[in-house]
Design a protein around this motif. Sequence first.
Motif, PDB file in Angstrom:
ATOM      1  N   ILE A  24     -34.022 102.204  66.399  1.00  0.00           N
ATOM      2  CA  ILE A  24     -32.753 101.575  66.783  1.00  0.00           C
ATOM      3  C   ILE A  24     -32.349 102.048  68.180  1.00  0.00           C
ATOM      4  O   ILE A  24     -31.894 101.272  69.020  1.00  0.00           O
ATOM      5  CB  ILE A  24     -31.657 101.903  65.741  1.00  0.00           C
ATOM      6  CG1 ILE A  24     -31.972 101.154  64.453  1.00  0.00           C
ATOM      7  CG2 ILE A  24     -30.273 101.532  66.259  1.00  0.00           C
ATOM      8  CD1 ILE A  24     -31.078 101.507  63.294  1.00  0.00           C
ATOM      9  N   ARG A  25     -32.571 103.355  68.446  1.00  0.00           N
ATOM     10  CA  ARG A  25     -32.238 103.897  69.761  1.00  0.00           C
ATOM     11  C   ARG A  25     -33.055 103.205  70.862  1.00  0.00           C
ATOM     12  O   ARG A  25     -32.530 102.841  71.909  1.00  0.00           O
ATOM     13  CB  ARG A  25     -32.495 105.406  69.782  1.00  0.00           C
ATOM     14  CG  ARG A  25     -31.847 106.131  70.933  1.00  0.00           C
ATOM     15  CD  ARG A  25     -32.344 107.558  71.027  1.00  0.00           C
ATOM     16  NE  ARG A  25     -33.734 107.603  71.412  1.00  0.00           N
ATOM     17  CZ  ARG A  25     -34.183 107.395  72.647  1.00  0.00           C
ATOM     18  NH1 ARG A  25     -33.341 107.130  73.609  1.00  0.00           N
ATOM     19  NH2 ARG A  25     -35.469 107.439  72.913  1.00  0.00           N
ATOM     20  N   GLN A  27     -34.263 100.237  70.749  1.00  0.00           N
ATOM     21  CA  GLN A  27     -33.749  98.868  70.899  1.00  0.00           C
ATOM     22  C   GLN A  27     -32.476  98.874  71.738  1.00  0.00           C
ATOM     23  O   GLN A  27     -32.302  98.047  72.626  1.00  0.00           O
ATOM     24  CB  GLN A  27     -33.411  98.252  69.527  1.00  0.00           C
ATOM     25  CG  GLN A  27     -34.576  98.031  68.617  1.00  0.00           C
ATOM     26  CD  GLN A  27     -35.597  97.069  69.204  1.00  0.00           C
ATOM     27  OE1 GLN A  27     -35.330  96.408  70.202  1.00  0.00           O
ATOM     28  NE2 GLN A  27     -36.764  97.019  68.619  1.00  0.00           N
ATOM     29  N   ASP A  28     -31.571  99.816  71.441  1.00  0.00           N
ATOM     30  CA  ASP A  28     -30.325  99.903  72.211  1.00  0.00           C
ATOM     31  C   ASP A  28     -30.629 100.132  73.680  1.00  0.00           C
ATOM     32  O   ASP A  28     -30.049  99.518  74.565  1.00  0.00           O
ATOM     33  CB  ASP A  28     -29.453 101.064  71.694  1.00  0.00           C
ATOM     34  CG  ASP A  28     -28.600 100.636  70.526  1.00  0.00           C
ATOM     35  OD1 ASP A  28     -28.298  99.439  70.422  1.00  0.00           O
ATOM     36  OD2 ASP A  28     -28.265 101.504  69.707  1.00  0.00           O
ATOM     37  N   GLN A  29     -31.583 101.061  73.896  1.00  0.00           N
ATOM     38  CA  GLN A  29     -31.962 101.398  75.263  1.00  0.00           C
ATOM     39  C   GLN A  29     -32.489 100.153  75.980  1.00  0.00           C
ATOM     40  O   GLN A  29     -32.089  99.846  77.097  1.00  0.00           O
ATOM     41  CB  GLN A  29     -33.046 102.477  75.225  1.00  0.00           C
ATOM     42  CG  GLN A  29     -33.651 102.828  76.558  1.00  0.00           C
ATOM     43  CD  GLN A  29     -34.532 104.068  76.439  1.00  0.00           C
ATOM     44  OE1 GLN A  29     -34.073 105.181  76.600  1.00  0.00           O
ATOM     45  NE2 GLN A  29     -35.779 103.874  76.157  1.00  0.00           N
ATOM     46  N   SER A  31     -32.094  96.889  75.250  1.00  0.00           N
ATOM     47  CA  SER A  31     -31.182  95.776  75.504  1.00  0.00           C
ATOM     48  C   SER A  31     -30.137  96.145  76.547  1.00  0.00           C
ATOM     49  O   SER A  31     -29.710  95.307  77.330  1.00  0.00           O
ATOM     50  CB  SER A  31     -30.552  95.266  74.209  1.00  0.00           C
ATOM     51  OG  SER A  31     -30.156  96.330  73.420  1.00  0.00           O
ATOM     52  N   THR A  32     -29.753  97.418  76.603  1.00  0.00           N
ATOM     53  CA  THR A  32     -28.767  97.827  77.610  1.00  0.00           C
ATOM     54  C   THR A  32     -29.366  97.770  79.004  1.00  0.00           C
ATOM     55  O   THR A  32     -28.676  97.499  79.976  1.00  0.00           O
ATOM     56  CB  THR A  32     -28.310  99.277  77.318  1.00  0.00           C
ATOM     57  OG1 THR A  32     -27.804  99.323  76.004  1.00  0.00           O
ATOM     58  CG2 THR A  32     -27.228  99.717  78.281  1.00  0.00           C
ATOM     59  N   SER A 216     -19.801  98.344  77.599  1.00  0.00           N
ATOM     60  CA  SER A 216     -21.102  98.111  76.941  1.00  0.00           C
ATOM     61  C   SER A 216     -22.091  99.206  77.330  1.00  0.00           C
ATOM     62  O   SER A 216     -22.947  99.599  76.523  1.00  0.00           O
ATOM     63  CB  SER A 216     -21.658  96.731  77.278  1.00  0.00           C
ATOM     64  OG  SER A 216     -21.932  96.663  78.653  1.00  0.00           O
ATOM     65  N   GLU A 219     -21.180 102.441  75.324  1.00  0.00           N
ATOM     66  CA  GLU A 219     -21.743 102.402  73.962  1.00  0.00           C
ATOM     67  C   GLU A 219     -23.269 102.390  73.996  1.00  0.00           C
ATOM     68  O   GLU A 219     -23.933 103.208  73.362  1.00  0.00           O
ATOM     69  CB  GLU A 219     -21.260 101.132  73.217  1.00  0.00           C
ATOM     70  CG  GLU A 219     -19.813 101.157  72.812  1.00  0.00           C
ATOM     71  CD  GLU A 219     -19.462 102.337  71.919  1.00  0.00           C
ATOM     72  OE1 GLU A 219     -20.211 102.581  70.947  1.00  0.00           O
ATOM     73  OE2 GLU A 219     -18.452 103.014  72.180  1.00  0.00           O
ATOM     74  N   GLY A 220     -23.830 101.421  74.748  1.00  0.00           N
ATOM     75  CA  GLY A 220     -25.263 101.164  74.698  1.00  0.00           C
ATOM     76  C   GLY A 220     -26.094 102.240  75.369  1.00  0.00           C
ATOM     77  O   GLY A 220     -27.196 102.542  74.913  1.00  0.00           O
ATOM     78  N   ASN A 224     -25.394 105.567  72.632  1.00  0.00           N
ATOM     79  CA  ASN A 224     -26.471 105.187  71.701  1.00  0.00           C
ATOM     80  C   ASN A 224     -27.880 105.405  72.247  1.00  0.00           C
ATOM     81  O   ASN A 224     -28.842 105.354  71.490  1.00  0.00           O
ATOM     82  CB  ASN A 224     -26.311 103.729  71.272  1.00  0.00           C
ATOM     83  CG  ASN A 224     -25.026 103.521  70.496  1.00  0.00           C
ATOM     84  OD1 ASN A 224     -24.490 104.476  69.932  1.00  0.00           O
ATOM     85  ND2 ASN A 224     -24.510 102.318  70.493  1.00  0.00           N
ATOM     86  N   THR A 225     -28.005 105.590  73.544  1.00  0.00           N
ATOM     87  CA  THR A 225     -29.333 105.875  74.093  1.00  0.00           C
ATOM     88  C   THR A 225     -29.454 107.358  74.426  1.00  0.00           C
ATOM     89  O   THR A 225     -30.223 108.092  73.807  1.00  0.00           O
ATOM     90  CB  THR A 225     -29.602 105.027  75.355  1.00  0.00           C
ATOM     91  OG1 THR A 225     -29.625 103.653  74.984  1.00  0.00           O
ATOM     92  CG2 THR A 225     -30.939 105.396  75.988  1.00  0.00           C
TER      93      THR A 225
END
Length: 277
Positions: A24-25, A27-29, A31-32, A216, A219-220, A224-225
């Motif tokens: 998930i991390r 993915q967050d990384q 997309s951000t 964003s 958070e992202g 989250n990363t």
Amino acid sequence: MRSTGRKGNMDIQYIHGYDHSENIRLQDQASTLVDLLHSDTSYPAGSHVLEVGCGVGAQTITLAGNSPGAHITSIDISEISVAAAKEKIKEAGFTNVNFQQGDIFQLRFAPESFDHIFVCFVLEHLSQPVEAFCCLNRLIKVGGTITVIEGDHGSTYFYPDSEAAYKAIQCQVVLQRRAGCNANIGRELYPILNQVGFCSIHVSPRMVYVDSSKPSLVEGFTKNTFTAMIKGVRESSIEAGLIDAKTFDDGINGLYRTTETDGVFCYTFFKAVANKK
Ligand SMILES: C[S@@+](CC[C@H](N)C(=O)[O-])C[C@H]1O[C@@H](n2cnc3c(N)ncnc32)[C@H](O)[C@@H]1O
């Protein structure tokens, strides 16, 4: 942003792990950071592209979308990750990517099979980055390109300052170093590519600057990363005697503190593009 040591297939120990939260991390990384890292990468229709260390496909999806006419082959040493990446690309409806399980050091493609190679957040996990790039160099056609993206934890700074946060970040740098890997590898992309014999090497630093006007990214990226990644080494850092629990937790709180209204967080990625001689 994590670590593997390599001394033959069976000895690979991927410090960041292959667990659900790490996926998930990633993915967050991805997309951000899509615009920052991918905006200048698209491959011509008909070209053959190798993505090395695709993981669960977090970058593959952007590569496939930005180069719809290219034939992309994505490989990773982890069969489970390759299966997840394959599923993700299928769900997204892309048909221009083939997946294979494989080790950078033992890929079975014929020499000069690819026009371009793309490698993102893999080098930092390898104990023999120069050898890895020698192996990849052989797979690129003369005049073809290699694109490499890596972070560098030494590029981290923030407001308000926190000594404990730097200590917590340093734990990850030390754990990776002990595994033979390098969390500060971004600054070494030029010398490594040069040593391997690539030409026309161009390295561009890509800074992520985050303040509370960019929710964003707060958070992202910051939460989250980056902070998620450092939190992930809490137990191993304490077990290894690198830090005590209180200092580590103060460090994590220090990182979260930078996400408040007056906080600022900066981190720089390095993107290198070079040609095969
Ligand atoms: C941090 S992940 C990055 C994944 C993906 N590139 C991304 O940006 O989301 C590093 C990946 O490199 C892979 N890897 C590590 N050593 C490898 C090797 N020797 N050959 C192929 N893949 C390897 C790991 O399995 C992992 O999926």
